[in-house]
Design a protein around this motif. Sequence first.
Motif, short mmCIF file in Angstrom:
data_model
loop_
_atom_site.label_atom_id
_atom_site.label_comp_id
_atom_site.label_asym_id
_atom_site.label_seq_id
_atom_site.Cartn_x
_atom_site.Cartn_y
_atom_site.Cartn_z
N ILE A 45 0.88 -1.24 -0.03
CA ILE A 45 -0.57 -0.30 -0.31
C ILE A 45 0.83 1.11 -0.11
O ILE A 45 0.74 2.35 -0.98
N THR A 49 1.06 3.88 -2.53
CA THR A 49 0.64 5.64 -2.64
C THR A 49 1.06 6.23 -2.65
O THR A 49 0.76 7.57 -3.36
N LEU A 60 -1.69 12.03 0.39
CA LEU A 60 -2.80 11.64 0.86
C LEU A 60 -2.58 11.48 2.11
O LEU A 60 -1.11 11.12 2.23
N ASP A 62 -1.58 9.85 5.46
CA ASP A 62 -0.91 8.59 5.95
C ASP A 62 -2.03 8.23 6.77
O ASP A 62 -1.93 7.31 6.53
N VAL A 65 -4.41 6.72 4.98
CA VAL A 65 -4.10 6.07 4.04
C VAL A 65 -4.62 4.20 5.05
O VAL A 65 -4.81 3.31 4.04
N SER A 66 -3.71 4.56 5.87
CA SER A 66 -3.83 3.32 6.79
C SER A 66 -4.86 2.70 7.68
O SER A 66 -5.30 1.93 7.95
N TYR A 74 -9.82 3.03 -0.36
CA TYR A 74 -8.93 3.33 -0.70
C TYR A 74 -8.80 4.20 -1.83
O TYR A 74 -8.56 5.47 -2.23
N VAL A 78 -8.38 8.43 -2.63
CA VAL A 78 -7.49 8.91 -3.93
C VAL A 78 -8.52 10.11 -4.76
O VAL A 78 -8.34 11.31 -4.88
#
Length: 89
Positions: A45, A49, A60, A62, A65-66, A74, A78
């Motif tokens: 990932i 990313t 993005l 962090d 994203v996690s 996801y 984006v």
Amino acid sequence: MSQQMQLEDLTTMLRECAGESENADLSTGADDVSFTDLGYDSLAILETTARIERDYGVVLDDEAVSEAETLGKYLALVNEALAAGTRAA
């Protein structure tokens, strides 16, 4: 000008960055399956990313994203960044 990333674009990029996982069925309907169930780890990932940020010129978050544990979440993250114009400096 607002651009959108499609699921097909994301799955192509994921494969290019992290390879094809044995468990990865990235066909239609995979957007609600977790990255873990698809066989992708956090490194996959992160690499994806970094590529999206470079290719699309966005940043993005962090933490977001996690927390985006599925392809669909996801992809939404984006596209939110693209729509907001959260551009890299």
